[in-house]
Design an enzyme around this catalytic site. Structure first.
Site, mmCIF file in Angstrom:
data_model
loop_
_atom_site.group_PDB
_atom_site.id
_atom_site.type_symbol
_atom_site.label_atom_id
_atom_site.label_comp_id
_atom_site.label_asym_id
_atom_site.label_seq_id
_atom_site.Cartn_x
_atom_site.Cartn_y
_atom_site.Cartn_z
ATOM 1 N N ALA A 1 -1.779 -2.654 8.819
ATOM 2 C CA ALA A 1 -1.594 -3.222 10.120
ATOM 3 C C ALA A 1 -2.249 -1.974 11.078
ATOM 4 C CB ALA A 1 -0.279 -3.108 10.435
ATOM 5 N N ASP B 1 -9.094 -12.726 6.321
ATOM 6 C CA ASP B 1 -10.861 -11.782 5.883
ATOM 7 C C ASP B 1 -11.044 -11.686 4.505
ATOM 8 O OD1 ASP B 1 -10.328 -11.768 8.421
ATOM 9 O OD2 ASP B 1 -8.714 -10.287 8.250
ATOM 10 N N LYS C 1 -12.474 -3.935 6.370
ATOM 11 C CA LYS C 1 -13.388 -4.377 7.112
ATOM 12 C C LYS C 1 -13.222 -3.997 8.337
ATOM 13 C CE LYS C 1 -10.964 -6.590 9.752
ATOM 14 N NZ LYS C 1 -10.551 -7.010 10.616
HETATM 15 P P1 ATP Z 1 -4.517 -7.858 9.490
HETATM 16 O O1 ATP Z 1 -5.919 -7.922 10.584
HETATM 17 O O2 ATP Z 1 -5.754 -8.964 8.768
HETATM 18 O O3 ATP Z 1 -3.239 -8.540 9.648
HETATM 19 P P2 ATP Z 1 -4.301 -5.449 9.525
HETATM 20 O O4 ATP Z 1 -5.192 -4.628 9.020
HETATM 21 O O5 ATP Z 1 -4.226 -5.163 10.802
HETATM 22 O O6 ATP Z 1 -4.953 -6.766 8.827
HETATM 23 P P3 ATP Z 1 -2.817 -4.613 6.840
HETATM 24 O O7 ATP Z 1 -2.735 -3.346 6.552
HETATM 25 O O8 ATP Z 1 -3.489 -6.331 6.140
HETATM 26 O O9 ATP Z 1 -3.118 -4.971 8.415
HETATM 27 O O10 ATP Z 1 -1.263 -5.565 7.081
HETATM 28 C C1 ATP Z 1 -0.652 -6.544 7.461
HETATM 29 C C2 ATP Z 1 0.345 -6.737 7.203
HETATM 30 O O11 ATP Z 1 0.458 -7.899 5.737
HETATM 31 C C3 ATP Z 1 1.662 -5.741 6.766
HETATM 32 O O12 ATP Z 1 2.396 -5.699 7.967
HETATM 33 C C4 ATP Z 1 1.969 -6.322 5.638
HETATM 34 O O13 ATP Z 1 3.430 -6.689 5.774
HETATM 35 C C5 ATP Z 1 1.687 -7.139 4.789
HETATM 36 N N1 ATP Z 1 1.290 -6.661 3.655
HETATM 37 C C6 ATP Z 1 0.968 -7.351 2.795
HETATM 38 N N2 ATP Z 1 1.034 -7.017 1.342
HETATM 39 C C7 ATP Z 1 0.230 -5.821 2.138
HETATM 40 C C8 ATP Z 1 -0.729 -4.502 1.157
HETATM 41 N N3 ATP Z 1 -1.306 -4.548 0.024
HETATM 42 N N4 ATP Z 1 -1.535 -3.804 1.834
HETATM 43 C C9 ATP Z 1 -1.189 -3.470 3.540
HETATM 44 N N5 ATP Z 1 0.015 -4.735 3.955
HETATM 45 C C10 ATP Z 1 -0.032 -5.725 2.873
#
Ligand code: ATP
Length: 310
Positions: free
Chosen positions: A110, A150, A21
């Protein structure tokens, strides 16, 4: 008869693609008493996606394997959002989970693209299909909201207004398709870290809540061209992300110099989105941004696309 044993039947699995997203509008309110920030956002699902595959497992248990982005680094136990999602579906169905989940990740970890939430949404749908659980839309949404703000949007995809913590969705009928260059970086920013920085900057009088999603929603509904959309992109977390990772400023500036219509930090960052006029422009822009250096990887994406439970 040759006496040879027949080859094993391939495992019966279910695969679902789940989009990343972006938030073309991300308005962040001040911190509430419960620690959450009210959001006024417009989500859009883009063609960059993870694939979640669920296969039956003989013994009870949830086994997770990961390839691609974050493999070897992300948890494969209860710490993984996909694991939590599988457990919730089993609980809902009143069964013991027995599943092998494979996450083929293309969404950077992340990166502000909700990769973890996408995997959770994918695991909800894949497990419900594998176990033939009859689950209605409202229930699926409820399980998703329990996993993260989300996750409900990742189920549906498309374009939607998000309010509350982002989980209260109102679909937007976007007319058209927009092209993005997605530049990932070597760093990561955790969402809580970015919110903390938003709060710190606000105490210093920097930044305010952009609560009005009206103009950008109208632009999507009317199929505005990319030039018009470029002027409407908003991210109240952008200053905080740049303050935490100042190198983002030069990446953004570089993309604009190469002809991007806009440079926009994705969610809490540090991924940067560059808006292009059309596909041809996006391809040329991606090449020029790659050649400049400074990005870990550069992808082409378009949106909106549908989610696995659209
Ligand atoms: P958000 O804004 O929802 O935090 P993001 O894109 O910044 O999203 P994600 O890739 O969702 O970050 O990851 C955030 C944290 O979630 C990671 O550092 C990890 O520790 C944890 N996590 C748990 N499961 C997953 C997964 N399947 N994929 C990615 N990260 C995951």
């Amino acid at each position: 008869m040759t006496g040879q044993t027949a080859p094993a039947a391939p495992p019966v699995g279910v695969s679902v693609d789940v989009p990343a997203k972006i938030n073309p509008h991300l308005g962040v309110g001040d911190a509430r008493a419960d620690g959450y920030h009210a959001l006024s956002t417009v989500y859009q699902a883009i063609s960059l996606h993870d694939t979640v595959t669920a296969e039956p497992r003989e013994e009870p248990g949830i086994e997770i394997t990961i390839s691609g982005e974050g493999a070897g680094e992300l948890p494969t136990d209860e710490g993984n959002l996909a694991h939590k999602a599988a457990k919730l579906v089993a609980l809902y169905a009143g069964i013991k989970p027995a599943v092998k989940l494979h996450l083929n990740k293309r969404i950077p970890v992340a990166g502000g693209l909700a990769g973890g939430s996408a995997d959770a949404a994918g695991a909800l749908v894949a497990c419900a299909r594998l176990w033939e659980v009859a689950i209605g839309d409202a229930e699926l949404h409820r399980l998703a909201a329990g996993l993260g703000s989300d996750v409900p949007f990742c189920l549906k995809g498309g374009t939607a207004i998000g309010t509350g913590r982002g989980e209260e969705l109102t679909p937007v009928q976007a007319k058209g398709s927009w092209n993005w260059v997605v530049a990932t970086t070597d760093t990561q920013i955790s969402t809580p870290e970015c919110y903390k920085e938003v709060d710190r900057l606000r105490e210093d009088g920097i930044g305010r809540y952009s609560s009005d999603v009206g103009p950008i929603v109208t632009a999507f509904e009317q199929g505005a061209d990319a030039d018009a959309l470029a002027r409407l992109l908003v991210n109240d977390m952008e200053a905080a992300a740049v303050s935490l990772r100042p190198q983002l400023a030069s990446l953004m500036h570089g993309g604009l110099e190469e002809g991007a219509l806009a440079a926009h930090v994705s969610g809490s960052g540090p991924t940067v989105l560059f808006l292009a006029t059309d596909v041809k422009h996006a391809v040329a822009l991606a090449r020029r941004i790659r050649m400049r250096g400074g990005a870990r990887s550069v992808h082409l994406a378009h949106g909106p696309v549908a989610g696995p439970a659209a």
